[in-house]
Design an enzyme around this catalytic site. Structure first.
Site, PDB file in Angstrom:
ATOM      1  N   GLU A  94       0.829  -1.199   0.000  1.00 38.28           N
ATOM      2  CA  GLU A  94       0.000   0.000   0.000  1.00 38.28           C
ATOM      3  C   GLU A  94       0.867   1.255   0.000  1.00 38.28           C
ATOM      4  O   GLU A  94       1.961   1.270   0.550  1.00 38.28           O
ATOM      5  CB  GLU A  94      -0.917   0.034   1.227  1.00 38.28           C
ATOM      6  N   CYS A 107       3.127   8.591   1.430  1.00 39.22           N
ATOM      7  CA  CYS A 107       3.536   7.603   2.417  1.00 39.22           C
ATOM      8  C   CYS A 107       3.784   6.304   1.656  1.00 39.22           C
ATOM      9  O   CYS A 107       2.857   5.724   1.087  1.00 39.22           O
ATOM     10  CB  CYS A 107       2.433   7.425   3.458  1.00 39.22           C
ATOM     11  N   CYS A 114       6.514  -7.081   6.933  1.00 40.07           N
ATOM     12  CA  CYS A 114       7.458  -6.344   7.770  1.00 40.07           C
ATOM     13  C   CYS A 114       8.410  -7.299   8.464  1.00 40.07           C
ATOM     14  O   CYS A 114       8.042  -8.423   8.819  1.00 40.07           O
ATOM     15  CB  CYS A 114       6.707  -5.512   8.815  1.00 40.07           C
ATOM     16  N   CYS A 118       5.860  -5.450  15.771  1.00 38.83           N
ATOM     17  CA  CYS A 118       5.130  -4.526  16.631  1.00 38.83           C
ATOM     18  C   CYS A 118       3.695  -5.029  16.822  1.00 38.83           C
ATOM     19  O   CYS A 118       2.956  -5.228  15.851  1.00 38.83           O
ATOM     20  CB  CYS A 118       5.128  -3.128  16.032  1.00 38.83           C
ATOM     21  N   CYS A 121       0.519  -3.083  15.205  1.00 39.63           N
ATOM     22  CA  CYS A 121       0.514  -2.703  13.789  1.00 39.63           C
ATOM     23  C   CYS A 121      -0.051  -3.824  12.926  1.00 39.63           C
ATOM     24  O   CYS A 121       0.364  -4.985  13.047  1.00 39.63           O
ATOM     25  CB  CYS A 121       1.943  -2.365  13.347  1.00 39.63           C
ATOM     26  N   CYS A 339      -1.521   3.872   6.882  1.00 42.13           N
ATOM     27  CA  CYS A 339      -0.282   3.441   6.223  1.00 42.13           C
ATOM     28  C   CYS A 339       0.754   3.166   7.292  1.00 42.13           C
ATOM     29  O   CYS A 339       1.364   4.088   7.831  1.00 42.13           O
ATOM     30  CB  CYS A 339       0.189   4.531   5.276  1.00 42.13           C
TER      31      CYS A 339
END
Length: 347
Positions: A94, A107, A114, A118, A121, A339
């Site tokens: 995205e 952004c 990832c 976290c 998130c 985002c």
């Protein structure tokens, strides 16, 4: 056996010039192709209209252009635009355009999924599948620049690496993309209009300082107490706050550039006086500003937006210590344009 073609955007200008000389053509042809790839954002060799059909066919037989495709565009009532970006291998990331009265900010994502974990998130729930290539990062910026011109009547003004992924864990590709974004042969954007947001990888923060690119740095802090931070950002057990502090002090000595701390206040997690005091203390180590972020809940779990009273307590304590603080309200709520949970940022 069919040989996999190389993405031509992984080839330097000098390598392109050499390729054409080796092929019996003139070196300047490499300059022309390079301009088409980066300055003009060509998506196919057929787009290169000032190059002969024979040369285009030769390029087609040797290379590919692994450009992105904006699959879907969602437009919010507040002007925010979220792109679902399909990559050449079918994976999707995205990117988001965030407008204000004076600027438009892109952004962008740096990884599919990832590298980090976290807990708060949504992207972290997608394990990292691969790093984005420099051209794929660059293409996101090109696409948002076009949308900025189309929907907001002016070119893109700022870029934040706050989308999917940890940009410092895709360092080389991120830096190559930034190199082309700031190059006169690319977008020619000032590095001062680019912000890289990291969850805090001390070694890479130091490397970024050493490379002296003049970009801005943001750190997703969220707590200045190790035991709390390691709960909400488990990877940070390997990067304690003492190490992060030392790397940020190094950053400031080398760059003289203030740090932006991104900080979400959650109910029953860091909405207490101990957390406030710890943040104020941490902010005194290096010149900085704090962005308190409105949280977009990803479920009905433990991470919920704190009360206005808790936010105001942070503001009062930070301002009393002379620390610049802003509250960033979430943008594009009607299209869920979070985002990397930080879609409300500006560089």
């Amino acid at each position: 056996m069919q040989i996999e073609k190389k993405d031509i955007r992984a080839v330097s200008k000098e390598q392109l010039r050499e390729f054409f000389v080796t092929s019996g053509d003139k070196a300047f042809r490499g300059n022309q192709v390079y301009e088409w790839l980066w300055s003009k954002g060509a998506h196919s060799f057929e787009d290169m209209t000032n190059i002969s059909k024979e040369t285009r066919a030769m390029l087609e037989s040797n290379f590919v252009i692994n450009h992105i495709k904006v699959d879907t565009i969602q437009r919010s009532e507040d002007g925010t635009i979220k792109n679902a970006v399909r990559l050449h291998d079918g994976l999707v990331v995205e990117s988001v355009l965030i407008p204000t009265n004076t600027r438009t900010t892109a952004c962008v994502s740096s990884q599919v999924g990832c590298s980090l974990d976290c807990s708060f998130c949504a992207t972290a729930r997608l394990k990292r599948m691969r790093n984005l290539e420099p051209g794929e990062i660059y293409d996101q910026v090109i696409a948002i620049d076009k949308e900025s011109r189309l929907y907001h009547n002016h070119p893109l003004s700022n870029i934040v690496f706050m989308g999917m992924g940890e940009p410092l864990m895709n360092y080389n590709n991120m830096m190559k993309a930034i190199e082309m974004i700031i190059s006169p042969e690319g977008l020619g954007m000032s590095p001062k209009r680019i912000m890289v947001s990291t969850s805090g990888v001390p070694k890479m923060i130091k490397k970024l300082a050493d490379d002296d690119v003049k970009i801005k740095l943001a750190v997703s802090l969220h707590s200045a107490i190790d035991v709390i931070r390691s709960k909400i950002m488990p990877f940070s057990k390997n990067f304690p706050l003492a190490d992060l502090r030392e790397s940020l002090e190094y950053w400031y000595r080398k760059t003289k550039s203030k740090i932006s701390y991104e900080y979400v206040v959650w109910k029953d997690i860091n909405d207490n006086q101990e957390s406030i005091d710890a943040l104020v203390k941490f902010c005194k180590y290096v010149p900085c500003k704090v962005n308190l972020i409105e949280y977009n809940p990803i479920d009905d779990g433990e991470f919920q937006q704190a009360s206005e009273e808790a936010i105001n307590a942070y503001i009062k304590a930070l301002e009393a210590s002379g620390i610049v603080v802003k509250v960033r309200r979430s943008r594009g709520k009607d299209i869920d344009a979070a985002c990397g949970q930080l879609a409300n940022k500006e560089a």
